[in-house]
Write an enzyme that holds these catalytic residues in place. Structure first.
Site, PDB file in Angstrom:
ATOM      1  NE  ARG A  68     -12.189  -0.388  -1.028  1.00  0.00           N
ATOM      2  CZ  ARG A  68     -11.071  -1.091  -1.035  1.00  0.00           C
ATOM      3  NH1 ARG A  68     -11.063  -2.333  -1.437  1.00  0.00           N
ATOM      4  NH2 ARG A  68      -9.938  -0.547  -0.638  1.00  0.00           N
ATOM      5  CG  ASN A  98      -2.137  -0.934   0.967  1.00  0.00           C
ATOM      6  OD1 ASN A  98      -2.267  -1.524  -0.109  1.00  0.00           O
ATOM      7  ND2 ASN A  98      -2.977  -1.083   1.973  1.00  0.00           N
ATOM      8  NE  ARG A 125      -5.593  -7.471  -5.705  1.00  0.00           N
ATOM      9  CZ  ARG A 125      -6.440  -6.802  -4.924  1.00  0.00           C
ATOM     10  NH1 ARG A 125      -7.560  -7.339  -4.547  1.00  0.00           N
ATOM     11  NH2 ARG A 125      -6.174  -5.579  -4.537  1.00  0.00           N
ATOM     12  CG  ASP A 148      -6.043  -3.417   4.921  1.00  0.00           C
ATOM     13  OD1 ASP A 148      -7.243  -3.529   4.599  1.00  0.00           O
ATOM     14  OD2 ASP A 148      -5.237  -2.734   4.262  1.00  0.00           O
TER      15      ASP A 148
HETATM   16  C1  UD1 Z   1      -6.801   1.884   1.502  1.00  0.00           C
HETATM   17  C2  UD1 Z   1      -5.957   0.633   1.452  1.00  0.00           C
HETATM   18  C3  UD1 Z   1      -6.776  -0.578   1.910  1.00  0.00           C
HETATM   19  C4  UD1 Z   1      -7.383  -0.309   3.287  1.00  0.00           C
HETATM   20  C5  UD1 Z   1      -8.124   1.011   3.301  1.00  0.00           C
HETATM   21  C6  UD1 Z   1      -8.604   1.406   4.703  1.00  0.00           C
HETATM   22  C7  UD1 Z   1      -4.452   1.120  -0.375  1.00  0.00           C
HETATM   23  C8  UD1 Z   1      -4.012   0.814  -1.768  1.00  0.00           C
HETATM   24  N1  UD1 Z   1      -5.516   0.439   0.074  1.00  0.00           N
HETATM   25  O1  UD1 Z   1      -7.886   1.685   0.600  1.00  0.00           O
HETATM   26  O2  UD1 Z   1      -5.904  -1.701   1.963  1.00  0.00           O
HETATM   27  O3  UD1 Z   1      -8.290  -1.354   3.614  1.00  0.00           O
HETATM   28  O4  UD1 Z   1      -7.287   2.084   2.824  1.00  0.00           O
HETATM   29  O5  UD1 Z   1      -7.528   1.482   5.572  1.00  0.00           O
HETATM   30  O6  UD1 Z   1      -3.835   1.908   0.313  1.00  0.00           O
HETATM   31  N2  UD1 Z   1     -14.732   6.295   0.689  1.00  0.00           N
HETATM   32  C9  UD1 Z   1     -15.758   6.962   0.083  1.00  0.00           C
HETATM   33  N3  UD1 Z   1     -15.465   7.831  -0.943  1.00  0.00           N
HETATM   34  C10 UD1 Z   1     -14.202   8.031  -1.386  1.00  0.00           C
HETATM   35  C11 UD1 Z   1     -13.159   7.333  -0.768  1.00  0.00           C
HETATM   36  C12 UD1 Z   1     -13.435   6.463   0.271  1.00  0.00           C
HETATM   37  O7  UD1 Z   1     -16.924   6.809   0.459  1.00  0.00           O
HETATM   38  O8  UD1 Z   1     -14.016   8.818  -2.328  1.00  0.00           O
HETATM   39  C13 UD1 Z   1     -15.003   5.357   1.803  1.00  0.00           C
HETATM   40  C14 UD1 Z   1     -14.726   3.895   1.465  1.00  0.00           C
HETATM   41  O9  UD1 Z   1     -15.807   3.296   0.802  1.00  0.00           O
HETATM   42  C15 UD1 Z   1     -14.455   3.319   2.836  1.00  0.00           C
HETATM   43  C16 UD1 Z   1     -13.752   4.471   3.571  1.00  0.00           C
HETATM   44  O10 UD1 Z   1     -14.098   5.645   2.852  1.00  0.00           O
HETATM   45  O11 UD1 Z   1     -15.659   3.013   3.477  1.00  0.00           O
HETATM   46  C17 UD1 Z   1     -12.259   4.367   3.657  1.00  0.00           C
HETATM   47  O12 UD1 Z   1     -11.748   4.015   2.384  1.00  0.00           O
HETATM   48  P1  UD1 Z   1     -10.304   4.448   1.877  1.00  0.00           P
HETATM   49  O13 UD1 Z   1      -9.442   4.857   3.014  1.00  0.00           O
HETATM   50  O14 UD1 Z   1     -10.458   5.397   0.748  1.00  0.00           O
HETATM   51  O15 UD1 Z   1      -9.771   3.066   1.303  1.00  0.00           O
HETATM   52  P2  UD1 Z   1      -8.752   2.936   0.125  1.00  0.00           P
HETATM   53  O16 UD1 Z   1      -7.901   4.143   0.094  1.00  0.00           O
HETATM   54  O17 UD1 Z   1      -9.435   2.497  -1.107  1.00  0.00           O
END
Ligand code: UD1
Length: 437
Positions: free
Chosen positions: A138, A23, A417, A325
């Site tokens: 997501r 990550n 992955r 995670d």
């Molecule tokens: C990253 C990590 C993933 C980890 C997650 C939470 C990477 C590549 N992946 O994923 O392994 O599980 O952080 O620690 O770093 N959300 C929205 N809108 C947005 C963005 C996020 O609603 O535009 C929500 C998501 O659906 C989720 C929450 O916010 O419920 C947190 O997600 P986010 O921190 O963005 O996860 P990732 O960055 O995709």
């Protein structure tokens, strides 16, 4: 499709080295898009997600050279299966196709991390929407809203986000960026975009994850003016250009935690090197609550498990709280612990899919909304189970290692992955694990 055959019931013992963090590596690869000079990353894990990101960058016009490095840290011509982490040099001077097509994005949501750098460097980007995934909806609305606040015009057509800067010179402009929830890749995308914007940007409610700090450190070495990474307010003063640099990727805290859980669940004793305990405080505290003895050296963590673990309750939340995670792996250890654990998942709405598979191994788990009640059983029995996402797969492997008899974990492409050479590392710890086609 590959499966993992595990003969359980053997306490893990021995020493393995932890790989670079997936990550952290994914956003760092995207940071190469921000400069015309070569960016070299070391300690890059050998993972499918890294291959996917590199493919994506290559089809944009980025030149990539990758050198596999053997376990001893020296360059080697060893076959991929035997090689360790790699050094990757990216040269985006010829970047000419700011597009991330669906067929690559659909397999890896983190591909959305190219959006910010492309908008900042090219003034234009077309990135396929990542769509839903197994652990929840997501969306990427926060990424989009942030870029809009920086002056990008955004349309969503035929499943693609199309971002275009309208200001003279094609630059984004600095802005106050507030995200509705803490988002890791959202913070990273906006931080990268802001590096080349006109003026100052302030990201409020920023993610404090160590991977954000690793990215910021690399960007700073490239000439970016960033302060506050690791806190919830990050300030970025835009600069005209960034230069190349060499950056070593931080150790993978989730891989570290996963092997600690595997040792804990099997009553084992392991030594993990090339890692750091500093990003794992809460995970280490919980393992100690479960009865494990843990000692820390500079880049090494030693764990010795008790004959029977105690159940530990957790609640996932953004860093520095307990990481989502690691939730699935802790569910696996709670299935064989003494007592009942209450496990609350607050980040993703559908992240208990491993529970039904763990139940197939004899676990006692009740789910009520975002809460799982896990009561430890005397022993798990091997069975065939199916992996549904990356960390769920890891939890099934841990449970299989703790179970009596043979467990087959199906669909382990998820593991590939995100875990470098998992079966090789487990075998080095004495596990009887075999990959079958
Ligand atoms: C990253 C990590 C993933 C980890 C997650 C939470 C990477 C590549 N992946 O994923 O392994 O599980 O952080 O620690 O770093 N959300 C929205 N809108 C947005 C963005 C996020 O609603 O535009 C929500 C998501 O659906 C989720 C929450 O916010 O419920 C947190 O997600 P986010 O921190 O963005 O996860 P990732 O960055 O995709």
């Amino acid at each position: 499709m590959d499966k993992l055959l595990i003969e359980g019931g053997i306490p893990l013992a021995g020493e393995i080295a932890i790989s670079g963090a997936k990550n952290a590596a994914l956003p760092l690869l995207c940071a190469a898009l921000l400069t015309r000079e070569p960016l070299t990353l070391t300690n890059v894990p050998d993972l499918h997600d890294i291959d996917t990101m590199l493919k994506l960058l290559v089809q944009m016009g980025v030149k990539v050279s990758r050198e596999k490095v053997g376990a001893g840290g020296t360059a080697s011509a060893a076959p991929a299966a035997m090689s360790g982490t790699a050094s990757v040099t990216l040269d985006a001077s010829g970047l000419d196709n700011p597009v991330a097509p669906y067929d690559l994005v659909k397999t890896m949501r983190a591909a959305v991390l190219v959006l910010g750098p492309l908008a900042a460097r090219c003034g234009e980007a077309r990135v396929s929407l990542p769509g839903g995934c197994a652990i929840g909806a997501r969306p990427v609305d926060q990424h989009i809203r942030g870029l809009q606040a920086m002056g990008a015009e955004i349309t969503v057509e035929q499943g693609y986000v199309h971002a275009r800067t309208t200001a003279a010179g094609g630059k984004l402009k600095g802005a106050r960026l507030f995200t509705d929830m803490v988002t890791v890749t959202g913070t990273e995308n906006l931080m990268m975009a802001a590096c080349l914007a006109d003026g100052e940007s302030v990201i409020e409610n920023a993610a404090r994850e160590p991977e954000v700090v690793d990215l910021a450190n690399c960007l700073i070495a490239m000439g970016a003016r960033i302060s506050g990474a690791g806190t919830d307010v990050i300030r970025i003063q835009g600069v005209d250009r960034l230069s190349g640099t060499t950056h070593r990727i931080m150790p993978d805290r989730i891989e570290t935690g996963t092997y600690l859980c595997a040792a804990a669940a099997t009553g084992g004793a392991v030594r993990l090197t090339n890692t750091s305990s500093s990003y794992l405080d809460v995970v280490i505290d919980k393992l100690m609550d479960a009865g494990c003895e843990i000692s820390l050296e500079r880049a090494t963590i030693n764990l010795k498990a008790p004959p029977r673990l105690k159940a530990v309750s957790i609640r996932t939340a953004p860093y520095p709280a307990f990481p989502t995670d690691m939730q699935a792996q802790f569910m696996a250890i709670n299935t064989v612990a003494d007592g009942t654990a209450i496990m609350r998942e607050t980040i993703f709405e559908n992240r208990f899919m491993h529970a039904v598979e763990l139940i197939r191994l004899g676990a006692d788990i009740k789910i009520d909304g975002n809460t799982a009640f896990v009561t430890g059983v005397g022993k798990l029995d091997g069975a065939t189970v199916m992996a549904t996402d990356l960390r769920a797969s890891a939890s099934l492997v841990i449970a299989g290692l703790a179970a009596q008899g043979e467990t087959i974990v199906d669909r382990i492409y998820h593991l590939d992955r995100g875990y470098e050479q998992m079966e090789t590392k487990l075998a080095a710890l004495g596990a009887r694990v075999r990959r079958v086609k």
